[in-house]
Write a protein that holds these residues in place. Structure first.
Motif, PDB file in Angstrom:
ATOM      1  N   GLN A  80     -18.907 -36.596  35.048  1.00 33.93           N
ATOM      2  CA  GLN A  80     -19.306 -35.810  33.872  1.00 33.93           C
ATOM      3  C   GLN A  80     -18.920 -36.533  32.576  1.00 33.93           C
ATOM      4  OE1 GLN A  80     -17.609 -31.885  34.575  1.00 33.93           O
ATOM      5  NE2 GLN A  80     -19.462 -31.231  35.637  1.00 33.93           N
ATOM      6  N   TYR A 117     -23.440 -26.771  25.231  1.00 30.33           N
ATOM      7  CA  TYR A 117     -23.189 -28.149  25.707  1.00 30.33           C
ATOM      8  C   TYR A 117     -24.195 -29.110  25.072  1.00 30.33           C
ATOM      9  CZ  TYR A 117     -23.072 -32.108  28.974  1.00 30.33           C
ATOM     10  OH  TYR A 117     -22.997 -33.366  29.518  1.00 30.33           O
ATOM     11  N   ARG A 131     -18.139 -31.917  28.128  1.00 29.70           N
ATOM     12  CA  ARG A 131     -18.028 -31.365  29.489  1.00 29.70           C
ATOM     13  C   ARG A 131     -16.941 -30.301  29.623  1.00 29.70           C
ATOM     14  NH1 ARG A 131     -14.732 -35.668  33.290  1.00 29.70           N
ATOM     15  NH2 ARG A 131     -13.267 -36.330  31.694  1.00 29.70           N
ATOM     16  N   LEU A 134     -18.249 -27.074  30.608  1.00 31.02           N
ATOM     17  CA  LEU A 134     -19.035 -26.864  31.834  1.00 31.02           C
ATOM     18  C   LEU A 134     -18.294 -25.957  32.810  1.00 31.02           C
ATOM     19  CD1 LEU A 134     -20.364 -30.525  32.302  1.00 31.02           C
ATOM     20  CD2 LEU A 134     -21.615 -28.537  31.417  1.00 31.02           C
ATOM     21  N   CYS A 138     -21.260 -25.402  37.943  1.00 26.66           N
ATOM     22  CA  CYS A 138     -22.130 -26.564  37.679  1.00 26.66           C
ATOM     23  C   CYS A 138     -22.318 -27.382  38.961  1.00 26.66           C
ATOM     24  CB  CYS A 138     -21.449 -27.414  36.596  1.00 26.66           C
ATOM     25  SG  CYS A 138     -22.437 -28.806  36.067  1.00 26.66           S
TER      26      CYS A 138
END
Ligand SMILES: Cc1cc2nc3c(=O)[nH]c(=O)nc-3n(C[C@H](O)[C@H](O)[C@H](O)COP(=O)(O)OP(=O)(O)OC[C@H]3O[C@@H](n4cnc5c(N)ncnc54)[C@H](O)[C@@H]3O)c2cc1C
Length: 225
Positions: A80, A117, A131, A134, A138
């Protein structure tokens, strides 16, 4: 969820038996007899002579966080930091999908995270910082290599009904993939209650046990709630 066996030791039973035969000045049985003897007697180091590599995708980061706790495996996971996760896919648990209101709340929240994001990336924030928003839901992709010893241990733990549903489903898919190329290994890739079959027993407490096999505490006459 997609689980693919992408590399494996050809003829894994024979590979293990060839290694074990060094110890016993014997020849591979060709039927898994030496493997079974080693497994039952605790001579488990020979199980390390067969490797299995899986490519797993469409699973949540919540799952892979549990997976990578298994230290005797090797991993390579989608980063990520280096990959952008705009419009990321996500896992929705059945309990949430089955409840209209909860399902809407969940989907709306994920959509808001996706927008935030993407907004951070557009503002020039590096993916490694964006990230942080997140969610565990995810989706990710991971390659994992386990030798048979670790795969057996993994299945013992993660096929148990006490394990979380998503990692259990993945463990079942891993067993299916291995059994397709090495049917003789299926008897070892079981939950821990069946690791000593035909003597099956559950070491969990009464409240956690799925009831598939008798509680060990009942078998030895000791009460443990
Ligand atoms: C139902 C369930 C619930 C869980 N809940 C939690 C939780 O709430 N919180 C949490 O933090 N974790 C939790 N875990 C994770 C668990 O504690 C282990 O980290 C994970 O299952 C990895 O298993 P492991 O350490 O046995 O094996 P692996 O890391 O796969 O290693 C395999 C085996 O190698 C040996 N080994 C590996 N490393 C060492 C070492 N350093 N020293 C000595 N021997 C070693 C051990 O015999 C070990 O069993 C849970 C796991 C399960 C299955």
């Amino acid at each position: 969820m997609n689980v693919e066996l992408i590399e494996y030791t050809r003829e894994p039973v024979e590979a293990i038996e060839r290694a074990a035969s060094t110890c016993y000045d014997s020849q591979p049985s060709g039927e898994g007899r030496i493997l079974r003897h080693c497994y039952r007697s605790g001579h488990h180091s020979v199980l390390e002579f067969a490797d299995f590599t899986f490519r797993i995708s469409g699973v949540s980061r919540a799952l892979t966080h549990q997976l990578v706790r298994h230290r005797m495996a090797s991993y390579a996971q989608r980063s990520q930091r280096y990959c952008r996760e705009d419009g990321f896919d996500y896992v929705t648990p059945a309990s949430i999908a089955a409840d209209g209101e909860a399902g809407r709340l969940y989907a709306d929240t994920v959509r808001a995270i996706q927008q935030a994001y993407s907004g951070l990336l557009r503002a020039g924030i590096p993916p490694e910082d964006a990230r942080m928003l997140l969610p565990n839901a995810c989706c990710t992709e991971i390659c994992v290599k386990m030798n048979l010893r670790e795969l057996i241990h993994f299945c013992n733990e993660r096929l148990c009904s006490c394990a979380q549903w998503e990692i259990r489903a993945m463990a079942r898919e891993m067993v299916r993939a291995v059994a397709a190329v090495a049917p003789g290994l299926k008897e070892y890739l079981v939950p821990k209650c069946e690791a000593h079959a035909p003597h099956c027993f559950c070491t969990e407490s009464r409240s956690r046990s799925c009831g598939r096999h008798p509680l060990l505490s009942d078998l030895i006459g000791k009460d443990r709630q």
